[in-house]
Design a protein around this motif. Sequence first.
Motif, PDB file in Angstrom:
ATOM      1  N   ASP A 118      65.583  67.039   8.611  1.00 28.49           N
ATOM      2  CA  ASP A 118      65.009  67.772   9.731  1.00 28.49           C
ATOM      3  C   ASP A 118      65.759  67.494  11.027  1.00 28.49           C
ATOM      4  O   ASP A 118      65.492  68.140  12.038  1.00 28.49           O
ATOM      5  N   GLU A 119      66.680  66.531  10.982  1.00 26.99           N
ATOM      6  CA  GLU A 119      67.478  66.208  12.168  1.00 26.99           C
ATOM      7  C   GLU A 119      68.956  66.250  11.792  1.00 26.99           C
ATOM      8  O   GLU A 119      69.390  67.141  11.079  1.00 26.99           O
ATOM      9  N   ASP A 120      69.729  65.300  12.276  1.00 28.80           N
ATOM     10  CA  ASP A 120      71.170  65.296  12.028  1.00 28.80           C
ATOM     11  C   ASP A 120      71.489  64.675  10.663  1.00 28.80           C
ATOM     12  O   ASP A 120      70.705  63.909  10.100  1.00 28.80           O
ATOM     13  N   MET A 121      72.684  64.978  10.179  1.00 27.99           N
ATOM     14  CA  MET A 121      73.155  64.408   8.925  1.00 27.99           C
ATOM     15  C   MET A 121      74.613  63.999   9.084  1.00 27.99           C
ATOM     16  O   MET A 121      75.418  64.754   9.647  1.00 27.99           O
ATOM     17  N   THR A 122      74.946  62.808   8.582  1.00 30.23           N
ATOM     18  CA  THR A 122      76.322  62.302   8.640  1.00 30.23           C
ATOM     19  C   THR A 122      76.730  61.815   7.261  1.00 30.23           C
ATOM     20  O   THR A 122      76.003  61.053   6.618  1.00 30.23           O
ATOM     21  N   ILE A 123      77.892  62.261   6.811  1.00 32.02           N
ATOM     22  CA  ILE A 123      78.441  61.804   5.539  1.00 32.02           C
ATOM     23  C   ILE A 123      79.758  61.094   5.839  1.00 32.02           C
ATOM     24  O   ILE A 123      80.722  61.715   6.288  1.00 32.02           O
ATOM     25  N   ASP A 124      79.777  59.774   5.634  1.00 33.32           N
ATOM     26  CA  ASP A 124      80.950  58.957   5.929  1.00 33.32           C
ATOM     27  C   ASP A 124      81.720  58.556   4.682  1.00 33.32           C
ATOM     28  O   ASP A 124      82.805  57.979   4.781  1.00 33.32           O
ATOM     29  N   GLY A 125      81.172  58.811   3.508  1.00 29.69           N
ATOM     30  CA  GLY A 125      81.836  58.418   2.276  1.00 29.69           C
ATOM     31  C   GLY A 125      80.934  58.664   1.093  1.00 29.69           C
ATOM     32  O   GLY A 125      79.872  59.288   1.196  1.00 29.69           O
ATOM     33  N   GLY A 126      81.360  58.154  -0.051  1.00 29.14           N
ATOM     34  CA  GLY A 126      80.580  58.331  -1.264  1.00 29.14           C
ATOM     35  C   GLY A 126      81.060  59.509  -2.092  1.00 29.14           C
ATOM     36  O   GLY A 126      81.893  60.312  -1.654  1.00 29.14           O
ATOM     37  N   ILE A 127      80.522  59.592  -3.297  1.00 31.90           N
ATOM     38  CA  ILE A 127      80.805  60.710  -4.201  1.00 31.90           C
ATOM     39  C   ILE A 127      79.517  61.499  -4.366  1.00 31.90           C
ATOM     40  O   ILE A 127      78.513  60.974  -4.844  1.00 31.90           O
ATOM     41  N   LEU A 128      79.522  62.760  -3.962  1.00 28.65           N
ATOM     42  CA  LEU A 128      78.340  63.604  -4.004  1.00 28.65           C
ATOM     43  C   LEU A 128      78.563  64.757  -4.970  1.00 28.65           C
ATOM     44  O   LEU A 128      79.567  65.487  -4.847  1.00 28.65           O
ATOM     45  N   ARG A 129      77.652  64.916  -5.899  1.00 25.89           N
ATOM     46  CA  ARG A 129      77.664  66.044  -6.840  1.00 25.89           C
ATOM     47  C   ARG A 129      76.318  66.744  -6.721  1.00 25.89           C
ATOM     48  O   ARG A 129      75.291  66.242  -7.188  1.00 25.89           O
ATOM     49  N   LEU A 130      76.323  67.911  -6.083  1.00 24.60           N
ATOM     50  CA  LEU A 130      75.090  68.605  -5.733  1.00 24.60           C
ATOM     51  C   LEU A 130      75.056  69.974  -6.391  1.00 24.60           C
ATOM     52  O   LEU A 130      76.010  70.751  -6.265  1.00 24.60           O
ATOM     53  N   ASN A 131      73.954  70.278  -7.074  1.00 25.94           N
ATOM     54  CA  ASN A 131      73.816  71.566  -7.744  1.00 25.94           C
ATOM     55  C   ASN A 131      72.432  72.141  -7.471  1.00 25.94           C
ATOM     56  O   ASN A 131      71.414  71.485  -7.698  1.00 25.94           O
ATOM     57  N   ALA A 132      72.398  73.392  -6.968  1.00 23.99           N
ATOM     58  CA  ALA A 132      71.144  74.101  -6.722  1.00 23.99           C
ATOM     59  C   ALA A 132      71.209  75.438  -7.440  1.00 23.99           C
ATOM     60  O   ALA A 132      72.085  76.256  -7.156  1.00 23.99           O
ATOM     61  N   SER A 133      70.293  75.666  -8.385  1.00 21.40           N
ATOM     62  CA  SER A 133      70.369  76.881  -9.194  1.00 21.40           C
ATOM     63  C   SER A 133      69.228  77.857  -8.938  1.00 21.40           C
ATOM     64  O   SER A 133      69.239  78.962  -9.472  1.00 21.40           O
ATOM     65  N   GLY A 134      68.241  77.490  -8.140  1.00 19.04           N
ATOM     66  CA  GLY A 134      67.122  78.389  -7.885  1.00 19.04           C
ATOM     67  C   GLY A 134      67.402  79.366  -6.762  1.00 19.04           C
ATOM     68  O   GLY A 134      68.366  79.234  -5.997  1.00 19.04           O
ATOM     69  N   GLY A 135      66.545  80.386  -6.643  1.00 24.22           N
ATOM     70  CA  GLY A 135      66.690  81.383  -5.587  1.00 24.22           C
ATOM     71  C   GLY A 135      66.636  80.751  -4.209  1.00 24.22           C
ATOM     72  O   GLY A 135      65.723  79.992  -3.893  1.00 24.22           O
ATOM     73  N   GLY A 136      67.642  81.056  -3.376  1.00 25.44           N
ATOM     74  CA  GLY A 136      67.706  80.521  -2.019  1.00 25.44           C
ATOM     75  C   GLY A 136      68.130  79.074  -1.927  1.00 25.44           C
ATOM     76  O   GLY A 136      68.147  78.498  -0.835  1.00 25.44           O
ATOM     77  N   GLY A 137      68.486  78.448  -3.054  1.00 25.66           N
ATOM     78  CA  GLY A 137      68.788  77.028  -3.073  1.00 25.66           C
ATOM     79  C   GLY A 137      70.050  76.675  -2.295  1.00 25.66           C
ATOM     80  O   GLY A 137      70.997  77.450  -2.211  1.00 25.66           O
TER      81      GLY A 137
ATOM     82  N   GLY B 256      78.513  55.039  -2.387  1.00 24.76           N
ATOM     83  CA  GLY B 256      77.734  55.240  -3.593  1.00 24.76           C
ATOM     84  C   GLY B 256      78.016  56.567  -4.258  1.00 24.76           C
ATOM     85  O   GLY B 256      78.846  57.367  -3.810  1.00 24.76           O
ATOM     86  N   ASN B 257      77.318  56.796  -5.354  1.00 19.43           N
ATOM     87  CA  ASN B 257      77.412  58.041  -6.120  1.00 19.43           C
ATOM     88  C   ASN B 257      76.064  58.746  -6.060  1.00 19.43           C
ATOM     89  O   ASN B 257      75.055  58.187  -6.524  1.00 19.43           O
ATOM     90  N   VAL B 258      76.052  59.940  -5.526  1.00 24.61           N
ATOM     91  CA  VAL B 258      74.822  60.704  -5.371  1.00 24.61           C
ATOM     92  C   VAL B 258      74.938  61.982  -6.197  1.00 24.61           C
ATOM     93  O   VAL B 258      75.789  62.834  -5.923  1.00 24.61           O
ATOM     94  N   THR B 259      74.095  62.098  -7.213  1.00 31.06           N
ATOM     95  CA  THR B 259      74.094  63.273  -8.085  1.00 31.06           C
ATOM     96  C   THR B 259      72.705  63.894  -8.035  1.00 31.06           C
ATOM     97  O   THR B 259      71.719  63.245  -8.390  1.00 31.06           O
ATOM     98  N   ILE B 260      72.639  65.148  -7.575  1.00 33.82           N
ATOM     99  CA  ILE B 260      71.339  65.798  -7.409  1.00 33.82           C
ATOM    100  C   ILE B 260      71.393  67.198  -7.997  1.00 33.82           C
ATOM    101  O   ILE B 260      72.324  67.960  -7.746  1.00 33.82           O
ATOM    102  N   ASP B 261      70.359  67.519  -8.759  1.00 31.06           N
ATOM    103  CA  ASP B 261      70.229  68.841  -9.363  1.00 31.06           C
ATOM    104  C   ASP B 261      68.842  69.381  -9.039  1.00 31.06           C
ATOM    105  O   ASP B 261      67.833  68.754  -9.366  1.00 31.06           O
ATOM    106  N   VAL B 262      68.787  70.543  -8.351  1.00 34.93           N
ATOM    107  CA  VAL B 262      67.513  71.187  -8.050  1.00 34.93           C
ATOM    108  C   VAL B 262      67.525  72.587  -8.667  1.00 34.93           C
ATOM    109  O   VAL B 262      68.501  73.314  -8.560  1.00 34.93           O
ATOM    110  N   THR B 263      66.418  72.944  -9.316  1.00 38.71           N
ATOM    111  CA  THR B 263      66.388  74.206 -10.059  1.00 38.71           C
ATOM    112  C   THR B 263      65.259  75.136  -9.628  1.00 38.71           C
ATOM    113  O   THR B 263      65.185  76.261 -10.114  1.00 38.71           O
ATOM    114  N   GLY B 264      64.391  74.691  -8.742  1.00 39.65           N
ATOM    115  CA  GLY B 264      63.250  75.520  -8.369  1.00 39.65           C
ATOM    116  C   GLY B 264      63.627  76.685  -7.467  1.00 39.65           C
ATOM    117  O   GLY B 264      64.599  76.639  -6.706  1.00 39.65           O
TER     118      GLY B 264
END
Length: 637
Positions: free
Chosen positions: A339-358, A311-319
């Motif tokens: 809070d546990e493990d994370m696995t990325i096996d595929g997909g298109i990820l576009r992630l943007n964090a613009s806030g302090g500590g993001g 899939g295509n995952v696009t996430i923007d966080v600004t806080g």
Amino acid sequence: MKSGIILFTAFLLGSGYASAQTLNIRTGQTTYSFPASKVGDMIFGSNNSLNIMECEFTLSEGTEIWVDDRAVEDNVVLINYDNNTASVNIAGNIARYVEAEVSGARVNITQNDNVSAANCGEITYRLAGISSDGAFSLSGSYKSTVELAGLQLTSTSGAALNIDNGKRINLILASGTANSLTDGTSGSQKGCIVCKGHLEMKGEGKLTVEGRTSHAIYAKEYIEITDCEIDVTSAVKDGINCNQYFLMKSGLVTIDGTGDDGIQVSYKDETDREAEDTGAIKVSGGDLKVSVSADAAKGIKCEGPMQISGGNVTIDVTGNGVWDNTKNKTKASACLASDEDMTIDGGILRLNASGGGGKGINCDGKLIINDGDISITTSGGIVAYINGILNTDYTGNTDRLDSDMKSSPKGIKADGDVEINGGEINVTTTGNGAEGIESKSVLTINDGNITVYSTDDAINSSSHLYIKGGNITVMASGNDGLDSNGNMYIQGGYIMAFGAGMPECGIDANEEDRYTVIFSGGTLLGVGGNNSVPSSSSGSTQPYVLSNSSVTADSEIILTDNNGTELARFTVPADYKINGGSGFGPGGAGGGNNRTSILITCEGLTNGSTYTLKSGTSESSVTARLTGNGSGPGWPH
């Protein structure tokens, strides 16, 4: 009334009944429709009662009875909204199992406990029409289907759609239809859509949801999404909130305007969990677009493991980050958080964090990346809580701050091990103190194409760092390119690591605590004010060379033997810049021609032999060594 019954009976015995398809009985705003071919005997009892297909009616002056040629669809209840009113039509074969209460445009359906596979099977409730003061409520104990077939429903109080049924609920968006749900601004509802059981959202229609009291969509158990288009335009809390797990297989989900997280998944039970109570988020296909602006909010967050395989995952966080008075620590926003493990096996990820500590990815357990096209940007600075004051862009010294008192921006961060086995990974962090990829434990790169631009360390491991393969380019404007707080093992891959000027390094092993870098394979270029070299006891088997030379953007660094045979070639990125010891990479400054430490290790080197190193237009003779005296400054030793 008796005469009415006699007349009606006579009418049914006439030719009209013979040609009719449907017998209809309406009481209030509810109509029961019986196929004429299935009616059989109609029994009139005392007290003006009429029994049809085991469903008993009490006839009164307000009861309407008629026949028409409309076909009846078994196992279907039709609910139609018309401004301030609603009507319900119940198929005759399920009339004895369904009770409807209608008040204005508020519909309450009770599906009794006799509904089962052996009796009538699953019932479908099909909703259509428009109301600005309506709602739909369904209770029962057997799985059901709720179909939205062109519904625009706004509730002035409570949930717009409330399903009090702990079993599997199919929420179907009829193909080609546009639907919208909005809940009231008052009430104790947990969402605009509330489901007590398993909520499976399907179909090729569209649904717009607005949560004006709490979440937009809430399920006490899991949520699955297939094919449909869901647009959460606003929510006081989360866009989607559920327990057990969230699974997106296909379709389009857009979430915006939330007061907290885009998607949040929790465990349903603290102990004695069912097998499906994993607290997980899984995305295997479709398009997921999330934009959140609340402080410390997460794009998608789960208490259990997270897995993205397509899939295509696009996430923007600004806080910005915040101080948590309950836990006495800072916390910050993140695009993906587990809070546990994370696995990325595929997909298109576009992630943007613009806030302090993001952060782009924040994983409390182990992070494994096997494949995928991942692009992450962060632009916030350090969040620090000092003397009771929260600073969301702190530029002072943080060395003496406890880790709970600060939150640094990072492209990828895991408290457990990080293992990268493939994929296209691009990370850019431009805020003060921002690291690219960090593991609080062991970090291993086996393969993949990895590019990191950062302010602080580009790749950092709190324990050992292993590079066994891959194509890696990292540039840090204010710290090290590769930084290991344990040993650094270079065993394979093609690596270009650019760090800032003195005292920062292109590659930096933790020599202060007697750790070292160990070369046994691969091709590596390290550029910075310093570079770590293998210690005499390291057991390093592949020689290296050092030179003090100028390095310019978009130039080539080439290592050849005495016969002119090329052993290694590197092209310096076009955006490489250096300004003394203050850094390079995006946002750097200066002329880019300062003399700096260059380290190269590759196959074909022989300990003690001399080679020619060319950096742009400069050329120098270098001698290969297996070990050195720790950090390598800007000159051979």
